[in-house]
Design a protein around this motif. Structure first.
Motif, PDB file in Angstrom:
ATOM      1  N   HIS A 188     -22.481  16.486  -2.434  1.00 13.95           N
ATOM      2  CA  HIS A 188     -22.406  16.655  -3.886  1.00 13.95           C
ATOM      3  C   HIS A 188     -23.717  16.829  -4.632  1.00 13.95           C
ATOM      4  O   HIS A 188     -23.707  17.124  -5.822  1.00 13.95           O
ATOM      5  CB  HIS A 188     -21.664  15.463  -4.499  1.00 13.95           C
TER       6      HIS A 188
ATOM      7  N   GLY B 171      -4.923  21.320  -0.972  1.00 16.31           N
ATOM      8  CA  GLY B 171      -6.017  20.392  -1.209  1.00 16.31           C
ATOM      9  C   GLY B 171      -7.015  20.383  -0.060  1.00 16.31           C
ATOM     10  O   GLY B 171      -6.793  20.978   0.990  1.00 16.31           O
TER      11      GLY B 171
ATOM     12  N   MET C  76      -9.192  17.825   2.363  1.00 21.03           N
ATOM     13  CA  MET C  76      -9.262  16.465   2.880  1.00 21.03           C
ATOM     14  C   MET C  76     -10.565  16.279   3.649  1.00 21.03           C
ATOM     15  O   MET C  76     -11.031  17.210   4.314  1.00 21.03           O
ATOM     16  CB  MET C  76      -8.076  16.180   3.805  1.00 21.03           C
TER      17      MET C  76
ATOM     18  N   THR D 210      -8.882  11.516   3.785  1.00 19.27           N
ATOM     19  CA  THR D 210      -8.782  11.151   2.370  1.00 19.27           C
ATOM     20  C   THR D 210      -9.086  12.400   1.547  1.00 19.27           C
ATOM     21  O   THR D 210      -9.845  13.271   1.988  1.00 19.27           O
ATOM     22  CB  THR D 210      -9.784  10.040   1.996  1.00 19.27           C
ATOM     23  N   PRO D 211      -8.499  12.505   0.353  1.00 19.50           N
ATOM     24  CA  PRO D 211      -8.790  13.670  -0.485  1.00 19.50           C
ATOM     25  C   PRO D 211     -10.279  13.747  -0.817  1.00 19.50           C
ATOM     26  O   PRO D 211     -10.914  12.729  -1.115  1.00 19.50           O
ATOM     27  CB  PRO D 211      -7.969  13.420  -1.754  1.00 19.50           C
ATOM     28  N   LEU D 212     -10.838  14.942  -0.743  1.00 20.97           N
ATOM     29  CA  LEU D 212     -12.238  15.162  -1.111  1.00 20.97           C
ATOM     30  C   LEU D 212     -12.250  15.599  -2.568  1.00 20.97           C
ATOM     31  O   LEU D 212     -11.769  16.677  -2.915  1.00 20.97           O
ATOM     32  CB  LEU D 212     -12.871  16.226  -0.217  1.00 20.97           C
ATOM     33  N   ARG D 213     -12.798  14.758  -3.405  1.00 22.07           N
ATOM     34  CA  ARG D 213     -12.823  15.069  -4.839  1.00 22.07           C
ATOM     35  C   ARG D 213     -14.067  15.877  -5.178  1.00 22.07           C
ATOM     36  O   ARG D 213     -15.101  15.745  -4.535  1.00 22.07           O
ATOM     37  CB  ARG D 213     -12.754  13.800  -5.674  1.00 22.07           C
ATOM     38  N   SER D 214     -13.958  16.662  -6.194  1.00 25.64           N
ATOM     39  CA  SER D 214     -15.093  17.428  -6.689  1.00 25.64           C
ATOM     40  C   SER D 214     -16.010  16.487  -7.444  1.00 25.64           C
ATOM     41  O   SER D 214     -15.580  15.755  -8.326  1.00 25.64           O
ATOM     42  CB  SER D 214     -14.598  18.542  -7.607  1.00 25.64           C
ATOM     43  N   ALA D 215     -17.302  16.483  -7.088  1.00 23.28           N
ATOM     44  CA  ALA D 215     -18.232  15.578  -7.758  1.00 23.28           C
ATOM     45  C   ALA D 215     -19.592  16.224  -7.969  1.00 23.28           C
ATOM     46  O   ALA D 215     -20.554  15.543  -8.224  1.00 23.28           O
ATOM     47  CB  ALA D 215     -18.379  14.293  -6.967  1.00 23.28           C
TER      48      ALA D 215
ATOM     49  N   GLU E 222     -21.753  20.050 -12.969  1.00 21.26           N
ATOM     50  CA  GLU E 222     -21.063  21.096 -13.729  1.00 21.26           C
ATOM     51  C   GLU E 222     -21.998  21.612 -14.796  1.00 21.26           C
ATOM     52  O   GLU E 222     -22.440  20.857 -15.665  1.00 21.26           O
ATOM     53  CB  GLU E 222     -19.796  20.542 -14.391  1.00 21.26           C
TER      54      GLU E 222
END
Length: 86
Positions: free
Chosen positions: A35, A64, A66, A74-79, A82
């Motif tokens: 990230h 999605g 993972m 586990t879900p990989l969230r956008s971080a 921006e």
């Protein structure tokens, strides 16, 4: 398209700088690699093997993205950062 992706945590290249930063801020080096920063890598999907390229995951049925680590997904969230226009 009814497909998602699995990214293998152990396959993600982690720069030494991310490892050093992890010791000072408590965030894992892997999360820094995923990230942080202004560094860029080319990411693409393809069938077969390509010399000089590192496989870090695969396309799978579902949706999605993972992150798989130690056999657990586990879900990989956008971080990431921006950019916002003002």
């Amino acid at each position: 398209s009814a497909v998602g992706a699995v990214i293998y945590a152990e396959a993600i290249p982690v720069h030494r700088d991310a490892q050093v930063l992890a010791t000072s801020d408590g965030t894992s080096a892997l999360l820094h690699a995923l990230h942080d920063g202004e560094d860029y890598e080319l990411l693409f999907t393809a069938e077969g093997e390509f010399p000089g390229c590192q496989r870090i995951g695969e396309v799978v049925a579902g949706n999605g993205i993972m992150l798989e680590s130690a056999g657990r997904r586990t879900p990989l969230r956008s971080a990431g950062w921006e950019h916002r226009l003002s």
